[in-house]
Motif scaffolding. Structure first.
Motif, mmCIF file in Angstrom:
data_model
loop_
_atom_site.group_PDB
_atom_site.id
_atom_site.type_symbol
_atom_site.label_atom_id
_atom_site.label_comp_id
_atom_site.label_asym_id
_atom_site.label_seq_id
_atom_site.Cartn_x
_atom_site.Cartn_y
_atom_site.Cartn_z
ATOM 1 N N ASN A 1 126.982 21.820 40.362
ATOM 2 C CA ASN A 1 125.589 21.380 40.209
ATOM 3 C C ASN A 1 124.851 22.251 39.195
ATOM 4 O O ASN A 1 124.228 21.751 38.252
ATOM 5 C CB ASN A 1 124.899 21.427 41.575
ATOM 6 N N PHE A 2 124.944 23.565 39.378
ATOM 7 C CA PHE A 2 124.184 24.489 38.530
ATOM 8 C C PHE A 2 124.686 24.499 37.085
ATOM 9 O O PHE A 2 123.952 24.904 36.180
ATOM 10 C CB PHE A 2 124.253 25.911 39.094
ATOM 11 N N LEU A 3 125.938 24.072 36.866
ATOM 12 C CA LEU A 3 126.511 24.098 35.512
ATOM 13 C C LEU A 3 126.589 22.703 34.900
ATOM 14 O O LEU A 3 127.301 22.487 33.927
ATOM 15 C CB LEU A 3 127.916 24.725 35.550
ATOM 16 N N SER A 4 125.812 21.766 35.480
ATOM 17 C CA SER A 4 125.807 20.399 34.970
ATOM 18 C C SER A 4 124.459 20.038 34.369
ATOM 19 O O SER A 4 123.410 20.432 34.881
ATOM 20 C CB SER A 4 126.129 19.404 36.101
ATOM 21 N N ALA B 1 120.451 12.437 46.012
ATOM 22 C CA ALA B 1 119.669 13.519 45.392
ATOM 23 C C ALA B 1 120.167 13.708 43.960
ATOM 24 O O ALA B 1 121.373 13.704 43.710
ATOM 25 C CB ALA B 1 119.816 14.817 46.173
ATOM 26 N N THR B 2 119.234 13.880 43.024
ATOM 27 C CA THR B 2 119.576 14.052 41.610
ATOM 28 C C THR B 2 119.014 15.374 41.103
ATOM 29 O O THR B 2 117.871 15.745 41.418
ATOM 30 C CB THR B 2 119.018 12.888 40.766
ATOM 31 N N PHE B 3 119.826 16.083 40.317
ATOM 32 C CA PHE B 3 119.462 17.397 39.785
ATOM 33 C C PHE B 3 119.652 17.419 38.273
ATOM 34 O O PHE B 3 120.465 16.673 37.722
ATOM 35 C CB PHE B 3 120.346 18.497 40.397
ATOM 36 N N GLU B 4 118.904 18.289 37.619
ATOM 37 C CA GLU B 4 119.109 18.579 36.198
ATOM 38 C C GLU B 4 119.209 20.089 36.042
ATOM 39 O O GLU B 4 118.302 20.823 36.474
ATOM 40 C CB GLU B 4 117.958 18.029 35.342
ATOM 41 N N PHE C 1 128.473 13.783 37.753
ATOM 42 C CA PHE C 1 127.921 14.906 36.992
ATOM 43 C C PHE C 1 128.346 14.840 35.529
ATOM 44 O O PHE C 1 129.353 14.217 35.179
ATOM 45 C CB PHE C 1 128.339 16.251 37.603
ATOM 46 N N VAL C 2 127.539 15.484 34.703
ATOM 47 C CA VAL C 2 127.837 15.665 33.275
ATOM 48 C C VAL C 2 127.770 17.163 32.999
ATOM 49 O O VAL C 2 126.717 17.778 33.176
ATOM 50 C CB VAL C 2 126.807 14.926 32.381
ATOM 51 N N PRO C 3 128.874 17.800 32.603
ATOM 52 C CA PRO C 3 128.852 19.246 32.339
ATOM 53 C C PRO C 3 127.791 19.607 31.304
ATOM 54 O O PRO C 3 127.501 18.818 30.388
ATOM 55 C CB PRO C 3 130.261 19.543 31.817
#
Length: 617
Positions: free
Chosen positions: A120-123, A139-142, A165-167
């Motif tokens: 999550n944190f690296l995407s 849930a969506t994160f950036e 996810f997208v790296p």
């Protein structure tokens, strides 16, 4: 000296998200661009799939669907689904998860509640959705920050979890997924989890016979006897011998592919030697017993201890079932089961003994040749200009050991240019003199009798195996012409014939060098194919100067610095989809046959610039 301003303001506390983004290597290993199977972008996929595997291992879900389209990765499992009230916490709060509950996950493979959060944190973008009892939540994160959280709503979807996810391109620069590496990962999951079906972009991965299938699908030549397949509680092994040089092991702990081995693999190698010696009542040399072996071992243990966060090497000693040491656990199993098998199948035992005797005979024949070659090498080394070494070596504890690279170049012109511009700390150069010998069909004594091969083997320090390998990356850097391609083929034949482990363990690469230089008065662009050249002409104008590189010797030292710098383009040499090295080498490097002539005629392509050159002359 200026006084150091070491005050309270110097002390900083980072959030888990900030720490993972600042030091990603601590969590996912090396970053890389996707050219190596252990690059971080593949670890991201693995961490998500590991959670789905844990669900399957616990008896929930028999299918996992994965898609990779450009940079977007999706993973959908059909387990129980994350509890809806904990979707956000489970993918963003460190130390939150079920992996701490030993009753829920007795032999988990995940990163103890860290893995999914690291992804999550690296995407760039990360979405998690849970489907449970007819309801769903998303849930969506950036960049690891929550941007949207849905309410619980009804759904017709089957229970399970979906992750997309997208790296982050600022962390993984110029990355590109190579599907062959993902396919290899999925096959390993399939072999270790019979009854589980995985799919990648619609292609299915499933195994009925576990590690036996793994060996069967990865054989690179003929075998001397049927695969020995042994299974017990928390342990499974498969063993056979081929006709190649070296040893080949596939080892796993709790479903994790331990590419660097560890205590279980060391115990396995030791147990095979001990059991075979006792069975034949002969004190055979371990090297003669293990040479040409192809084998796999998988064990399951509680709370394994690995030597790195990415779990490529097992360090545990005493976490085997019933409190045994891993060494005793593996030894006891192999001693009983392998010994029983050899008694039940005397033809297999006979084939193993014949292989050992043949290996012993060859080793003794080589001992005299080795001695002469070493004495000759000592004299040659005083004036040997083939190798221009670097300071860091892979088999040392040097802080840049992982970066140690050897470039194999053709001739002194390319060797001179690359030597002037290389990084003397991490980049070494080995210059060939003309074309190497075609090693196909030759015995290993040619490695010692041929000066070029002996010097190359000595430079790499792989005479007795890869444990002493001096360079993490061995890069073939030949010209982009017919002669360069031929030299490349001859070198590949040499490595495949005598040191296939160098390729199996991901150390051999091909350097991509530009075919064209396009420049105007303000800018220079190096192009690796016709399409890049056309794009460069569009950007720089039709009046731009075009230079066709035919050999690396034509490049100036300054240009070479671009080709072998931080952004150099390397193609890894792999054995993916290669099921019989012997047949491949026979066809391409053996005697000229009508079949090969027909293949060349049917696949001959005349390049456009070759025609233009011919017309101009």
């Amino acid at each position: 000296m200026a006084e150091s301003n070491y005050t309270e303001s110097s002390i900083k506390s980072l959030s888990p998200r900030e720490h993972i983004r600042l030091r990603p290597g601590m969590y996912i290993g090396k970053l890389g661009d996707g050219s190596s199977p252990d690059d971080g972008i593949y670890v991201l996929i693995k961490e998500i799939i590991d959670n789905s595997i844990d669900e399957h291992t616990s008896g929930h879900g028999k299918r996992i669907d994965i898609t990779i389209q450009d940079d977007v990765v999706t993973v959908r499992d059909y387990g129980r689904g994350i509890p809806l009230g904990k979707v956000v916490d489970c993918v963003s709060e460190i130390n939150t998860g079920a992996k701490y509950d030993s009753e829920t996950f007795q032999k988990s493979v995940g990163l103890n509640g860290v893995g999914t959060k690291a992804v999550n944190f690296l995407s760039q973008t990360f979405t998690a959705a849970a489907f449970r009892d007819g309801k769903t939540k998303r849930a969506t994160f950036e960049l690891g920050e929550l941007v949207e959280e849905s309410r619980k709503v009804k759904t017709d979807e089957k229970d399970g979890t979906y992750v997309e996810f997208v790296p982050d391109g600022t962390v993984f620069k110029n990355f590109k997924y190579r599907l062959e590496y993902v396919e290899a990962m999925l096959w390993n999951y399939a072999y270790l989890n019979t009854g589980l079906t995985l799919s990648l972009n619609g292609e299915t991965f499933k195994s009925e016979n576990g590690l036996k299938d793994l060996l069967q699908d990865n054989l690179s030549g003929d075998i001397l006897y049927p695969i020995i397949h042994l299974k017990g509680e928390d342990i499974e092994v498969a063993i056979t011998h081929g006709t190649h040089y070296g040893e080949e092991y596939f080892s796993f702990v709790n479903g994790q592919h331990t590419t660097m081995g560890g205590t279980h693999q060391a115990a396995f190698r030791e147990a095979i030697v001990k059991t075979v010696r006792e069975f034949f009542n002969k004190n055979y040399d371990p090297a003669d017993i293990r040479t040409s072996i192809v084998s796999a071992i998988s064990i399951r243990v509680q709370e394994p201890v690995f030597e790195s966060q990415t779990k490529t090497k097992l360090g545990s000693q005493n976490v085997a079932p019933k409190g045994q040491s891993i060494r005793n656990f593996v030894n006891t199993f192999i001693k009983k089961e392998l010994d029983d098998h050899l008694h039940r199948y005397p033809e297999t035992a006979k084939a193993i003994q014949q292989k050992i005797v043949a290996s012993e005979k060859e080793r003794k024949e080589l001992s005299g040749i080795r001695k002469l070659a070493r004495e000759k090498a000592k004299k040659v080394n005083l004036h040997n200009k083939k190798l221009r070494d670097c300071r860091a070596h892979f088999n040392t504890k040097h802080k840049q050991a992982e970066e140690a690279t050897l470039f194999i170049v053709e001739g002194d012109s390319a060797g001179g240019s690359i030597t002037k511009t290389r990084d003397v700390n991490t980049q070494a150069v080995f210059s060939l003199k003309g074309k190497p010998l075609n090693a196909f069909g030759l015995s290993k004594k040619i490695v010692y009798q041929n000066d070029e091969f002996n010097c190359l083997q000595s430079a790499l320090d792989i005479e007795d195996g890869l444990d002493t390998l001096r360079y993490n990356k061995v890069v073939i850097a030949t010209d982009a012409d017919v002669d360069g391609m031929h030299i490349r083929m001859l070198l590949l034949t040499f490595f495949l014939q005598f040191f296939p482990d160098l390729i199996r363990q991901g150390h051999l690469y091909i350097l991509q060098t530009p075919l064209f230089r396009v420049r105007n008065k303000k800018k220079t662009v190096y192009c690796y194919n016709e399409q890049e050249k056309d794009r460069a002409l569009q950007n720089l104008g039709k009046a731009a100067e075009i230079t066709r590189f035919k050999g690396l010797g034509e490049a100036s030292p300054d240009e070479f610095a671009t080709f072998i710098g931080p952004d150099m383009k390397l193609d890894p040499v792999t054995m993916a989809h290669l099921h019989n090295i012997d047949d491949l080498l026979t066809f391409y490097m053996g005697k000229n046959t009508p079949q090969r002539q027909e293949f060349i005629i049917d696949n001959l392509h005349v390049e456009k610039d070759v025609i233009e050159t011919a017309e101009a002359s």
